[in-house]
Design an enzyme around this catalytic site. Structure first.
Site, PDB file in Angstrom:
ATOM      1  N   CYS A 184      33.730  34.778  42.336  1.00  0.00           N
ATOM      2  CA  CYS A 184      32.652  34.529  41.363  1.00  0.00           C
ATOM      3  C   CYS A 184      32.467  33.067  40.996  1.00  0.00           C
ATOM      4  CB  CYS A 184      32.897  35.362  40.107  1.00  0.00           C
ATOM      5  SG  CYS A 184      32.689  37.108  40.404  1.00  0.00           S
TER       6      CYS A 184
ATOM      7  N   ASP B  33      27.601  53.327  49.247  1.00  0.00           N
ATOM      8  CA  ASP B  33      27.814  52.033  49.919  1.00  0.00           C
ATOM      9  C   ASP B  33      27.375  52.159  51.366  1.00  0.00           C
ATOM     10  OD1 ASP B  33      29.714  49.441  48.982  1.00  0.00           O
ATOM     11  OD2 ASP B  33      29.301  49.589  51.142  1.00  0.00           O
TER      12      ASP B  33
ATOM     13  N   LEU C 240      42.804  27.466  29.874  1.00  0.00           N
ATOM     14  CA  LEU C 240      43.239  26.070  29.841  1.00  0.00           C
ATOM     15  C   LEU C 240      44.545  25.931  30.627  1.00  0.00           C
ATOM     16  CD1 LEU C 240      42.508  24.854  26.179  1.00  0.00           C
ATOM     17  CD2 LEU C 240      41.290  24.234  28.271  1.00  0.00           C
TER      18      LEU C 240
ATOM     19  N   GLU D 206      27.897  41.827  34.461  1.00  0.00           N
ATOM     20  CA  GLU D 206      29.270  42.323  34.289  1.00  0.00           C
ATOM     21  C   GLU D 206      30.223  41.142  34.139  1.00  0.00           C
ATOM     22  OE1 GLU D 206      30.582  45.439  33.851  1.00  0.00           O
ATOM     23  OE2 GLU D 206      32.306  44.147  33.494  1.00  0.00           O
TER      24      GLU D 206
HETATM   25  P1  NAD Z   1      31.918  43.354  46.824  1.00  0.00           P
HETATM   26  O1  NAD Z   1      31.629  42.510  47.977  1.00  0.00           O
HETATM   27  O2  NAD Z   1      33.330  43.731  46.497  1.00  0.00           O
HETATM   28  O3  NAD Z   1      31.102  44.725  46.924  1.00  0.00           O
HETATM   29  C1  NAD Z   1      29.737  44.807  47.198  1.00  0.00           C
HETATM   30  C2  NAD Z   1      29.492  46.104  47.952  1.00  0.00           C
HETATM   31  O4  NAD Z   1      28.085  46.316  48.083  1.00  0.00           O
HETATM   32  C3  NAD Z   1      30.043  46.099  49.374  1.00  0.00           C
HETATM   33  O5  NAD Z   1      30.922  47.195  49.531  1.00  0.00           O
HETATM   34  C4  NAD Z   1      28.809  46.210  50.271  1.00  0.00           C
HETATM   35  O6  NAD Z   1      29.049  46.961  51.445  1.00  0.00           O
HETATM   36  C5  NAD Z   1      27.845  46.923  49.344  1.00  0.00           C
HETATM   37  N1  NAD Z   1      26.435  46.762  49.679  1.00  0.00           N
HETATM   38  C6  NAD Z   1      25.743  45.622  49.960  1.00  0.00           C
HETATM   39  N2  NAD Z   1      24.446  45.873  50.145  1.00  0.00           N
HETATM   40  C7  NAD Z   1      24.271  47.221  49.995  1.00  0.00           C
HETATM   41  C8  NAD Z   1      23.165  48.089  50.058  1.00  0.00           C
HETATM   42  N3  NAD Z   1      21.932  47.626  50.276  1.00  0.00           N
HETATM   43  N4  NAD Z   1      23.368  49.410  49.888  1.00  0.00           N
HETATM   44  C9  NAD Z   1      24.600  49.895  49.645  1.00  0.00           C
HETATM   45  N5  NAD Z   1      25.701  49.117  49.558  1.00  0.00           N
HETATM   46  C10 NAD Z   1      25.542  47.795  49.715  1.00  0.00           C
HETATM   47  O7  NAD Z   1      31.251  42.631  45.559  1.00  0.00           O
HETATM   48  P2  NAD Z   1      31.773  42.605  44.070  1.00  0.00           P
HETATM   49  O8  NAD Z   1      32.918  41.654  43.946  1.00  0.00           O
HETATM   50  O9  NAD Z   1      31.918  43.987  43.553  1.00  0.00           O
HETATM   51  O10 NAD Z   1      30.534  41.898  43.349  1.00  0.00           O
HETATM   52  C11 NAD Z   1      29.304  42.553  43.215  1.00  0.00           C
HETATM   53  C12 NAD Z   1      28.412  41.738  42.308  1.00  0.00           C
HETATM   54  O11 NAD Z   1      28.985  41.672  40.992  1.00  0.00           O
HETATM   55  C13 NAD Z   1      28.232  40.283  42.730  1.00  0.00           C
HETATM   56  O12 NAD Z   1      26.946  39.862  42.382  1.00  0.00           O
HETATM   57  C14 NAD Z   1      29.257  39.543  41.897  1.00  0.00           C
HETATM   58  O13 NAD Z   1      28.900  38.198  41.682  1.00  0.00           O
HETATM   59  C15 NAD Z   1      29.220  40.322  40.606  1.00  0.00           C
HETATM   60  N6  NAD Z   1      30.467  40.297  39.848  1.00  0.00           N
HETATM   61  C16 NAD Z   1      31.669  40.362  40.482  1.00  0.00           C
HETATM   62  C17 NAD Z   1      32.844  40.386  39.735  1.00  0.00           C
HETATM   63  C18 NAD Z   1      34.190  40.456  40.405  1.00  0.00           C
HETATM   64  O14 NAD Z   1      35.185  40.216  39.725  1.00  0.00           O
HETATM   65  N7  NAD Z   1      34.298  40.754  41.673  1.00  0.00           N
HETATM   66  C19 NAD Z   1      32.775  40.342  38.340  1.00  0.00           C
HETATM   67  C20 NAD Z   1      31.519  40.281  37.742  1.00  0.00           C
HETATM   68  C21 NAD Z   1      30.368  40.261  38.493  1.00  0.00           C
HETATM   69  C1  UDX Z   2      35.815  35.657  36.763  1.00  0.00           C
HETATM   70  C2  UDX Z   2      35.380  35.745  35.287  1.00  0.00           C
HETATM   71  O1  UDX Z   2      36.506  35.477  34.439  1.00  0.00           O
HETATM   72  C3  UDX Z   2      34.816  37.113  34.981  1.00  0.00           C
HETATM   73  O2  UDX Z   2      34.349  37.168  33.629  1.00  0.00           O
HETATM   74  C4  UDX Z   2      33.657  37.363  35.935  1.00  0.00           C
HETATM   75  O3  UDX Z   2      33.112  38.620  35.673  1.00  0.00           O
HETATM   76  C5  UDX Z   2      34.122  37.247  37.392  1.00  0.00           C
HETATM   77  O4  UDX Z   2      34.715  35.951  37.600  1.00  0.00           O
HETATM   78  P1  UDX Z   2      37.870  36.497  38.216  1.00  0.00           P
HETATM   79  O5  UDX Z   2      37.279  35.653  39.274  1.00  0.00           O
HETATM   80  O6  UDX Z   2      38.260  37.885  38.524  1.00  0.00           O
HETATM   81  O7  UDX Z   2      36.866  36.594  36.962  1.00  0.00           O
HETATM   82  O8  UDX Z   2      39.186  35.770  37.682  1.00  0.00           O
HETATM   83  P2  UDX Z   2      39.547  34.742  36.518  1.00  0.00           P
HETATM   84  O9  UDX Z   2      40.701  35.286  35.779  1.00  0.00           O
HETATM   85  O10 UDX Z   2      38.395  34.324  35.730  1.00  0.00           O
HETATM   86  O11 UDX Z   2      40.068  33.490  37.376  1.00  0.00           O
HETATM   87  C6  UDX Z   2      39.203  32.765  38.224  1.00  0.00           C
HETATM   88  C7  UDX Z   2      39.947  31.598  38.833  1.00  0.00           C
HETATM   89  O12 UDX Z   2      40.270  30.626  37.837  1.00  0.00           O
HETATM   90  C8  UDX Z   2      41.273  31.966  39.492  1.00  0.00           C
HETATM   91  O13 UDX Z   2      41.425  31.218  40.667  1.00  0.00           O
HETATM   92  C9  UDX Z   2      42.305  31.574  38.458  1.00  0.00           C
HETATM   93  O14 UDX Z   2      43.574  31.297  38.994  1.00  0.00           O
HETATM   94  C10 UDX Z   2      41.659  30.322  37.891  1.00  0.00           C
HETATM   95  N1  UDX Z   2      42.110  29.990  36.525  1.00  0.00           N
HETATM   96  C11 UDX Z   2      41.839  30.832  35.487  1.00  0.00           C
HETATM   97  C12 UDX Z   2      42.768  28.788  36.306  1.00  0.00           C
HETATM   98  O15 UDX Z   2      43.003  27.999  37.234  1.00  0.00           O
HETATM   99  N2  UDX Z   2      43.133  28.463  35.023  1.00  0.00           N
HETATM  100  C13 UDX Z   2      42.881  29.276  33.961  1.00  0.00           C
HETATM  101  O16 UDX Z   2      43.236  28.910  32.829  1.00  0.00           O
HETATM  102  C14 UDX Z   2      42.211  30.507  34.202  1.00  0.00           C
END
Ligand code: NAD
Ligand code: UDX
Length: 438
Positions: free
Chosen positions: A266, A30, A256, A154
């Site tokens: 996200c 990172d 729901l 993911e």
């Molecule tokens: P995050 O902000 O928690 O982490 C991203 C990390 O990448 C940060 O620590 C940042 O410093 C680092 N970074 C950025 N540019 C970089 C570079 N060039 N080299 C090295 N490090 C670098 O993000 P996240 O929530 O883990 O999400 C990452 C991706 O996955 C996003 O595209 C998001 O939409 C997707 N995603 C997130 C979730 C979730 O639940 N958070 C789930 C599914 C998919």
């Molecule tokens: C979401 C997707 O579910 C996951 O598959 C993707 O990879 C990342 O984005 P996350 O954002 O971690 O995951 O949480 P999630 O449980 O999906 O909830 C998202 C938002 O919807 C929250 O604010 C939650 O409170 C709300 N929610 C969820 C509702 O209001 N009602 C529901 O029935 C479910």
């Protein structure tokens, strides 16, 4: 097999730790050097249930390491996962600067064949675009090195990320190369041996599956929120309506739950990005835009409900229980709770808050926010004229209403997560309102 992860946030760290727990040697990189220094000592900057234990076990087994050096990460393995953040900009386009920087850094370091697996959520066409970007840098370097691009979106949720990673409903691999697909099958052999379905496609299809999935889930939430608003106007109970509707297998019971609108890192950004992508393709995405609009209005509706229950908010002490966007995470990105707090502050309310895990993150990300952080739910409710339950933490599911009734100045309880039986809360003398409840 050695695996490198670029971007060690929620997705990168969970992916790295889970793959290491399955026996792969993993190096996570990172650009945030503080984060990496802490991780080297087994300390995490985020709260995700079970993740600290998993990371520390792998550190002890010595098959998970951390670095800030992209050169070291690229040299470490032939499979590089990109898990960097992909925020949305004001104009609904994806801010690709982090993923582009990661691709550029990889291109300037590679000296042998690599499989570059993108796990970040990116607009359709990004995989192809970063492939071109890498080829251009390699040409500038005057080297002939082959590489493959894979899209492997993911689907983990914060709060249940480890289980979601290890037991996903499906694995999506978008790749145009047979050898890259084979490598991904090896990496996911643990899941595939359990019978978890694998969908292989071209890169664009895989990228679109991610947006389609998140948009559909968000649409279910906007749908039930709209139904719940109508329920409130005609004495129907939205929870029973959701149950009665969700038992139809074609509809499904999950996602729901009516509430204050969806938040998190996200859904809000991904749906806006898909809308922006459609617009850029000269398509008017009216359904997707209405999912966004219903969600925007739902937050306003919460404020109207609070105002009509508590009266004018000017100088009134309001308690907000829960800051994170949902339970079991410290993530406050796009948290409905934060949006409500900001609106209440606009209306000159005095805000007392408590959250089991998200208070430090909230303070750090919003240093100027004039709210009173309390040590527990009861301190936050002292002299309150309206309690707002904004996040469904387990801790808030067993509140002592007898005690609360004595602490508050006015007994008003706004249950934005529909945790409680309305009759129970009313039996303690509280005015109770949920979302879509009778
Ligand atoms: P995050 O902000 O928690 O982490 C991203 C990390 O990448 C940060 O620590 C940042 O410093 C680092 N970074 C950025 N540019 C970089 C570079 N060039 N080299 C090295 N490090 C670098 O993000 P996240 O929530 O883990 O999400 C990452 C991706 O996955 C996003 O595209 C998001 O939409 C997707 N995603 C997130 C979730 C979730 O639940 N958070 C789930 C599914 C998919
Ligand atoms: C979401 C997707 O579910 C996951 O598959 C993707 O990879 C990342 O984005 P996350 O954002 O971690 O995951 O949480 P999630 O449980 O999906 O909830 C998202 C938002 O919807 C929250 O604010 C939650 O409170 C709300 N929610 C969820 C509702 O209001 N009602 C529901 O029935 C479910």
């Amino acid at each position: 097999m050695n695996i490198s992860i670029i971007g060690t946030g929620y997705v990168g760290l969970v992916t790295g730790a889970c793959l290491a727990s399955q026996g792969f040697n993993v190096m996570c990189c990172d650009m945030d050097t503080d984060k990496i220094e802490k991780l080297k000592n087994g300390l995490l900057s985020i709260y995700e249930p079970g993740l600290s234990e998993l990371v520390n076990n792998c550190l002890q087994r010595d098959n998970l390491s951390f670095t800030s050096s992209i050169a070291e990460t690229v040299a470490y393995s032939d499979v590089l996962f990109i898990t960097v953040n992909t925020p949305v900009l004001e104009d609904n386009t994806c801010d690709s600067k982090y993923i582009d920087a990661a691709a550029d850094e990889i291109a300037s370091q590679i000296d042998s064949y690599k499989v570059i697996v993108n796990k970040s959520t990116v607009p359709v066409g990004t995989g192809r675009r970063i492939g071109t970007l890498i080829s251009r840098v390699l040409a500038e370097r005057g080297v002939k090195i082959t590489f493959d691009i894979v899209s492997n979106p993911e689907f983990l949720r914060e709060g249940s990320a480890i289980n979601d990673f290890l037991n996903p409903d499906r694995i999506i691999v978008g790749a145009n190369s047979t050898s890259a697909r084979q490598i991904l099958r090896k990496i996911y052999s643990f899941q595939l041996e359990k019978g978890i379905p694998l969908i292989e496609s071209n890169i664009e299809t895989a990228e679109m599956i991610k947006y389609a999935s998140n948009t559909f889930l968000a649409a279910k939430i906007s749908f039930i929120n709209e139904i719940s608003n109508i329920c409130e106007l005609c004495s129907a109970d939205a929870l029973t309506v959701a149950r009665g509707t969700g038992l139809d297998k074609r509809i499904g019971a999950e996602f729901l739950e009516p509430g204050p609108g969806f938040g998190g890192s996200c859904f809000p950004k991904d749906i806006k990005t898909l809308s922006g992508l459609a617009a850029a393709l000269s398509y008017d995405p009216i359904f997707i835009n209405s999912v966004i609009e219903v969600n925007r209005r739902q937050k306003n509706r919460m404020i109207q409900k609070i105002e009509s229950a508590a009266g004018p908010l000017d100088n009134k002490t309001i308690t907000v229980l829960g800051l994170s966007f949902k339970a079991d995470t410290d993530d406050v990105r796009e948290s409905p709770s934060e949006a409500i707090i900001r609106e209440l502050l606009e209306k000159k309310a005095i805000i007392k808050v408590y959250d089991p895990k998200a208070m430090e993150v909230m303070k750090k990300q919003n240093p100027g926010l004039r709210i009173m952080y309390c040590d527990n739910a009861y301190d936050a409710c002292l002299d309150s004229e309206c309690i707002i339950l904004a996040t469904g933490w387990n801790e808030f599911k067993k509140l002592d209403f007898k005690k609360l009734a004595k602490l508050v100045k006015k007994p008003v309880f706004m249950d934005l997560r529909n945790i409680y039986d309305p009759l129970l809360v009313r039996s303690y003398g509280f005015y109770y309102e949920g979302v879509g409840r009778i």
